[in-house]
Design an enzyme around this catalytic site. Structure first.
Site, PDB file in Angstrom:
ATOM      1  N   GLU A  71     -11.073  24.943 -25.198  1.00 41.15           N
ATOM      2  CA  GLU A  71      -9.837  25.170 -25.928  1.00 41.15           C
ATOM      3  C   GLU A  71     -10.418  25.794 -27.767  1.00 41.15           C
ATOM      4  O   GLU A  71     -10.074  26.969 -27.740  1.00 41.15           O
ATOM      5  CB  GLU A  71      -8.545  24.410 -25.464  1.00 41.15           C
ATOM      6  CG  GLU A  71      -7.927  24.420 -26.846  1.00 41.15           C
ATOM      7  CD  GLU A  71      -6.428  26.116 -26.631  1.00 41.15           C
ATOM      8  OE1 GLU A  71      -5.802  26.420 -27.155  1.00 41.15           O
ATOM      9  OE2 GLU A  71      -7.177  26.108 -25.259  1.00 41.15           O
ATOM     10  N   HIS A  74     -12.197  29.965 -27.152  1.00 38.17           N
ATOM     11  CA  HIS A  74     -11.248  30.480 -26.595  1.00 38.17           C
ATOM     12  C   HIS A  74     -10.630  30.686 -28.034  1.00 38.17           C
ATOM     13  O   HIS A  74      -9.967  32.348 -28.484  1.00 38.17           O
ATOM     14  CB  HIS A  74     -10.486  29.836 -25.571  1.00 38.17           C
ATOM     15  CG  HIS A  74      -9.389  31.089 -25.295  1.00 38.17           C
ATOM     16  ND1 HIS A  74      -8.158  31.074 -25.218  1.00 38.17           N
ATOM     17  CD2 HIS A  74      -9.216  32.426 -24.578  1.00 38.17           C
ATOM     18  CE1 HIS A  74      -7.539  31.329 -25.222  1.00 38.17           C
ATOM     19  NE2 HIS A  74      -7.953  33.227 -25.043  1.00 38.17           N
ATOM     20  N   HIS A 243       4.417  36.874  -5.306  1.00 37.06           N
ATOM     21  CA  HIS A 243       3.355  37.251  -5.699  1.00 37.06           C
ATOM     22  C   HIS A 243       2.490  38.317  -4.519  1.00 37.06           C
ATOM     23  O   HIS A 243       1.935  39.772  -4.631  1.00 37.06           O
ATOM     24  CB  HIS A 243       2.390  36.605  -5.844  1.00 37.06           C
ATOM     25  CG  HIS A 243       1.126  37.592  -6.940  1.00 37.06           C
ATOM     26  ND1 HIS A 243       1.201  38.423  -7.265  1.00 37.06           N
ATOM     27  CD2 HIS A 243       0.005  36.852  -6.458  1.00 37.06           C
ATOM     28  CE1 HIS A 243      -0.086  38.456  -7.888  1.00 37.06           C
ATOM     29  NE2 HIS A 243      -1.033  37.390  -7.550  1.00 37.06           N
ATOM     30  N   HIS A 300     -10.518  36.543 -10.083  1.00 36.12           N
ATOM     31  CA  HIS A 300      -9.405  37.077  -9.756  1.00 36.12           C
ATOM     32  C   HIS A 300      -8.320  37.510 -10.647  1.00 36.12           C
ATOM     33  O   HIS A 300      -8.190  38.822 -10.768  1.00 36.12           O
ATOM     34  CB  HIS A 300      -8.661  35.997  -8.671  1.00 36.12           C
ATOM     35  CG  HIS A 300      -7.392  36.686  -7.763  1.00 36.12           C
ATOM     36  ND1 HIS A 300      -7.125  37.988  -7.344  1.00 36.12           N
ATOM     37  CD2 HIS A 300      -6.060  36.536  -7.815  1.00 36.12           C
ATOM     38  CE1 HIS A 300      -6.254  38.211  -6.496  1.00 36.12           C
ATOM     39  NE2 HIS A 300      -4.857  37.277  -7.586  1.00 36.12           N
TER      40      HIS A 300
END
Length: 337
Positions: A71, A74, A243, A300
């Site tokens: 975290e 980032h 989706h 992805h």
């Protein structure tokens, strides 16, 4: 320096977007449950005692030292990117008479980054609300797209005059890709990626039982309905299936665009669109068939970012040479006044 900074920021934005997906998919989004530090400290190392206490209270909870570092790394990269974008905006303003600088976009990016910072904070303090997390993803991809426009302008390059029909189809293709990315973000932030574990059907049906109303109610807590009840499997199925339907629409629209680009003599563009599309579709199918392994899930997300970048570049390059941004058009007109 301006051009180098723009390209560095573009690469860093892509990295931050992909790393954000990795943080979310590895359940590290609450690795440090406060913001902007970690338990009020600069790094997880400085907050080791608080993290150890949290792990002792909940060994399988959202807090651990590895999650905290994911975290915070980032956040460090995002903060670096924000500072870089501020420098880019200042340089763009100083070079606002340069035809290869889009000062309006550079200044708009500062606003986007401020909103992104707030969304990053709320992602943690509001405990991963799907609407906030999805908005944070959209903000990151918006930042990347705007930086791509700055990079394309800074690099120069040719714009191609194509038929208005092809240009409109390219714009439509960009819009459906954006809509599909939003659906994908909603699927991921609601942890609905494995609501359907078979392919091409879902739960053995082409139209499974779904709860669309609760699935797409925006203002609610993670895993809950707006009324505070647990989100049903039917709602998660609705998110996942929509989706998939969106993926089918994107596939058709982008394949048509690729063939039209090739027919118009833009073979490299057509091949890039088709290639990015095929890779992304294959990654999506593989995630279902192999039950969402972390590397494939992150890939992805990276594929979605690359597909969006491809569509931004295609739309920019297909514009007629006479079309400029509002600042560039004024400079162009003044040059020949």
């Amino acid at each position: 320096m301006y051009r180098r900074l723009v390209f560095i920021a573009l690469f860093l934005t892509f990295t931050v977007v992909v790393l954000g997906a990795f943080v979310r998919l590895s359940d590290a989004g609450l690795g440090c449950p406060d913001w902007p530090g970690c338990y009020g400290q600069l790094s997880p190392a400085h907050a080791s005692e608080q993290i150890a206490e949290a792990v002792a209270e909940a060994p399988h909870g959202p807090v651990s030292m590895p999650k905290a570092w994911k975290e915070m790394i980032h956040r460090y990269l995002a903060a670096t990117l924000g500072f870089g974008i501020l420098v880019i905006a200042l340089l763009a303003w100083r070079r606002r008479q340069d035809a290869n600088v889009r000062v309006g976009i550079a200044i708009a990016l500062v606003g986007v980054v401020i909103v992104q910072g707030l969304l990053g904070k709320w992602t943690v303090t509001l405990l991963l609300k799907p609407a906030i997390v999805t908005g944070h993803l959209i903000g990151g991809l918006t930042t990347m797209s705007l930086l791509a426009l700055l990079a394309l302008k800074a690099a120069g390059g040719q714009r191609y005059g194509v038929s208005s029909g092809l240009l409109r189809w390219a714009r439509l293709s960009l819009l459906v890709v954006i809509a599909q990315i939003v659906l994908g973000g909603w699927t991921s932030t609601n942890y609905a990626a494995l609501a359907c574990t078979d392919f091409p059907t879902c739960r053995g049906s082409w139209w499974p039982a779904m709860d669309v109303a609760n699935a797409f109610h925006v203002v609610r807590e993670l895993g809950m309905t707006a009324q505070g009840d647990l989100l049903s499997n039917e709602a998660l199925t609705a998110i996942h299936w929509m989706h998939r339907l969106g993926a089918a629409v994107v596939t058709i629209v982008l394949l048509v665009l690729a063939f039209r680009l090739i027919a118009a003599g833009r073979r490299a563009m057509g091949a890039a669109v088709a290639g990015a599309l095929v890779v992304q579709v294959c990654l999506g199918i593989a995630n279902v068939l192999f039950s969402l392994p972390l590397p494939l899930a992150v890939a992805h997300n990276a594929g979605a970012a690359l597909l969006l970048l491809t569509m931004v570049v295609v739309n920019e390059r297909l514009l007629p040479a006479r079309q400029w941004g509002w600042v560039g058009r004024r400079k162009h007109e003044n040059a020949y006044a």
